[in-house]
Design an enzyme around this catalytic site. Structure first.
Site, PDB file in Angstrom:
ATOM      1  N   ILE A  13     -23.322 -71.048 -53.080  1.00 21.54           N
ATOM      2  CA  ILE A  13     -24.762 -70.906 -52.859  1.00 21.54           C
ATOM      3  C   ILE A  13     -25.448 -70.527 -54.164  1.00 21.54           C
ATOM      4  O   ILE A  13     -26.509 -71.058 -54.508  1.00 21.54           O
ATOM      5  CB  ILE A  13     -25.047 -69.859 -51.769  1.00 21.54           C
ATOM      6  CG1 ILE A  13     -24.399 -70.272 -50.442  1.00 21.54           C
ATOM      7  CG2 ILE A  13     -26.554 -69.674 -51.578  1.00 21.54           C
ATOM      8  CD1 ILE A  13     -24.470 -69.203 -49.360  1.00 21.54           C
ATOM      9  N   THR A 133     -25.178 -62.343 -44.308  1.00 20.44           N
ATOM     10  CA  THR A 133     -24.601 -63.325 -43.403  1.00 20.44           C
ATOM     11  C   THR A 133     -24.889 -62.967 -41.951  1.00 20.44           C
ATOM     12  O   THR A 133     -25.092 -61.797 -41.610  1.00 20.44           O
ATOM     13  CB  THR A 133     -23.076 -63.390 -43.606  1.00 20.44           C
ATOM     14  OG1 THR A 133     -22.487 -64.199 -42.588  1.00 20.44           O
ATOM     15  CG2 THR A 133     -22.450 -62.004 -43.512  1.00 20.44           C
ATOM     16  N   ASP A 134     -24.858 -63.974 -41.083  1.00 21.90           N
ATOM     17  CA  ASP A 134     -25.014 -63.716 -39.653  1.00 21.90           C
ATOM     18  C   ASP A 134     -23.790 -63.036 -39.056  1.00 21.90           C
ATOM     19  O   ASP A 134     -23.849 -62.496 -37.946  1.00 21.90           O
ATOM     20  CB  ASP A 134     -25.316 -65.012 -38.897  1.00 21.90           C
ATOM     21  CG  ASP A 134     -24.260 -66.095 -39.061  1.00 21.90           C
ATOM     22  OD1 ASP A 134     -23.267 -65.886 -39.794  1.00 21.90           O
ATOM     23  OD2 ASP A 134     -24.428 -67.185 -38.465  1.00 21.90           O
ATOM     24  N   GLU A 135     -22.671 -63.024 -39.791  1.00 18.09           N
ATOM     25  CA  GLU A 135     -21.446 -62.442 -39.243  1.00 18.09           C
ATOM     26  C   GLU A 135     -21.541 -60.929 -39.045  1.00 18.09           C
ATOM     27  O   GLU A 135     -20.726 -60.352 -38.330  1.00 18.09           O
ATOM     28  CB  GLU A 135     -20.245 -62.800 -40.125  1.00 18.09           C
ATOM     29  CG  GLU A 135     -19.974 -64.293 -40.144  1.00 18.09           C
ATOM     30  CD  GLU A 135     -18.627 -64.641 -40.735  1.00 18.09           C
ATOM     31  OE1 GLU A 135     -17.648 -63.922 -40.474  1.00 18.09           O
ATOM     32  OE2 GLU A 135     -18.566 -65.641 -41.467  1.00 18.09           O
ATOM     33  N   TYR A 158     -14.382 -58.738 -43.770  1.00 14.48           N
ATOM     34  CA  TYR A 158     -15.472 -59.355 -44.520  1.00 14.48           C
ATOM     35  C   TYR A 158     -16.826 -58.974 -43.950  1.00 14.48           C
ATOM     36  O   TYR A 158     -17.705 -58.480 -44.664  1.00 14.48           O
ATOM     37  CB  TYR A 158     -15.324 -60.878 -44.511  1.00 14.48           C
ATOM     38  CG  TYR A 158     -16.613 -61.581 -44.860  1.00 14.48           C
ATOM     39  CD1 TYR A 158     -17.219 -61.410 -46.096  1.00 14.48           C
ATOM     40  CD2 TYR A 158     -17.244 -62.419 -43.935  1.00 14.48           C
ATOM     41  CE1 TYR A 158     -18.417 -62.042 -46.407  1.00 14.48           C
ATOM     42  CE2 TYR A 158     -18.435 -63.055 -44.233  1.00 14.48           C
ATOM     43  CZ  TYR A 158     -19.018 -62.862 -45.471  1.00 14.48           C
ATOM     44  OH  TYR A 158     -20.204 -63.473 -45.764  1.00 14.48           O
ATOM     45  N   LYS A 162     -19.985 -56.660 -45.562  1.00 15.48           N
ATOM     46  CA  LYS A 162     -21.355 -57.149 -45.732  1.00 15.48           C
ATOM     47  C   LYS A 162     -22.341 -56.285 -44.932  1.00 15.48           C
ATOM     48  O   LYS A 162     -23.463 -56.032 -45.392  1.00 15.48           O
ATOM     49  CB  LYS A 162     -21.460 -58.610 -45.304  1.00 15.48           C
ATOM     50  CG  LYS A 162     -20.762 -59.582 -46.230  1.00 15.48           C
ATOM     51  CD  LYS A 162     -21.380 -59.591 -47.629  1.00 15.48           C
ATOM     52  CE  LYS A 162     -22.756 -60.220 -47.646  1.00 15.48           C
ATOM     53  NZ  LYS A 162     -23.298 -60.329 -49.027  1.00 15.48           N
TER      54      LYS A 162
END
Length: 361
Positions: A13, A133-135, A158, A162
């Protein structure tokens, strides 16, 4: 001419964002540690650009970051530096904590000190854009979508790292007044993506005649976003977003993993048929699911659409076609990447095995 410090600018990105901002007339200071996923070949066309300054270094090196801020006086810091692969976080979570949590803290401290000494006008204009992130929201049921008000429920090392970084960024705004912006995006795909993620891995495995491994039953669902649409959204947030706000960026494009793999196979059948005339679907194989594999993510991008006027320009069909065509045209790029440490091997297997025996993965 705006000057931006972009961290992680040699990544997937980040590299696409660097290229976009140079095209838009900005000067870009690109700070990247060049871990396995950072690749200067991805920036070959802009490496010698007069407004692009590449610096190899770690966001956790506060002295280095402070020196760059003093020298280049950026109007914004855009933080894309992160360890980002879930399977790698299962195998080795320590690097994720170090970069995503400690590194973000060090970057915030350097930014806070720099921002505090700016003159009033530049203080008002400065932004710290944190790309997440959406995670961090965990797993959805069969209905609904993540909004900016969704509770955090990360399920992998991960996503937990985040989430911790997101909370630090929020705290620095509410405690110190640092003008931060946070974005949480859905799954990106497109040119220059490191071939460990689903879409490029399936493309290159197919072209190399290898199996196409699909976790579990292939029913895990993700919202897909073409990387250049994401970069356009980041520019909109940077220029028009309200400090302290969070903006979710999604493509309104939910697909199961199996649907994605079959779509890739269909495009390759059309654009690069197998010599035996059979479909690439023949290479699909189902493998043991990874531990903690979230079943479904979906982003509600209504806020950024309504407030900033952003909408994706690519459909999944058009974006995936462009992506497959790029990997077909740029075989030398991904073949050199695959010749390095990562060669498409399954990651997280040891953790998955321990989990299957009741371990703590």
């Amino acid at each position: 001419m705006a000057t931006y410090l972009i961290t992680g600018g040699a990544g997937f990105i980040g590299g696409n964002l660097v290229r976009q901002e140079l095209q838009r007339g900005a000067r870009v200071i690109n700070l990247d540690k060049l871990t396995y996923a950072g690749n200067l070949e991805s920036l070959a066309d802009v490496q010698a650009h007069p407004r692009h300054v590449f610096v190899r270094g770690d966001i956790g090196d506060r002295a280095l970051v402070e020196a760059l801020l003093r020298e280049f006086q950026p109007a914004a810091i855009i933080n894309l530096a992160a360890e980002s692969h879930v399977d790698r976080s299962i195998t080795g979570p320590a690097a994720f904590i170090q970069t995503n949590v400690v590194g973000t803290f060090e970057l915030l401290e350097a930014a806070r000190a720099y921002w505090a000494q700016l003159d009033p006008h530049r203080r008002q204009q400065f932004r710290f854009l944190h790309v997440s992130t959406d995670e961090v929201y965990g797993s959805l049921g069969e209905q609904g979508a993540f909004s900016e008000e969704s509770r955090y429920a990360p399920n992998s090392p991960y996503s937990a790292s985040k989430a911790a970084a997101d909370h630090l960024v929020r705290a620095y705004h509410h405690t110190y007044g640092l003008p931060v912006l946070t974005t949480n995006c859905s799954n990106n795909y497109g040119p220059y993506q490191f071939p460990e993620k689903l879409i490029p891995l399936m493309i290159v495995n197919a072209l190399e005649g290898k199996l196409l491994p699909v976790y579990g039953d292939g029913g895990n669902t993700r919202d897909w976003l073409y990387v250049l649409d994401h970069c356009r959204a980041l520019a909109a947030v940077l220029e028009h977003g309200e400090p302290g706000e969070v903006y979710n960026i999604g493509g309104r494009c939910e697909k199961t993993n199996l649907e994605v793999v079959y779509a890739i196979c269909g495009l390759l059948d059309e654009l690069c048929p197998r010599s035996d005339g059979r479909s690439y679907r023949q290479q699909v194989t189902f493998v043991q699911d990874r531990p903690g594999h979230d079943r479904r993510y979906a982003i509600d991008p209504a806020k950024i659409e309504r407030r900033l006027g952003w909408r994706p320009q690519e459909s999944f069909a058009s974006g995936l076609r462009k992506t497959v065509e790029w990997y077909l045209t740029n075989r030398e790029w991904w073949q050199r990447v695959r010749a390095g440490k990562y060669r498409g091997e399954r990651l997280g297997l040891e953790a998955a095995a321990n989990w299957g025996r009741g371990g703590t993965a």
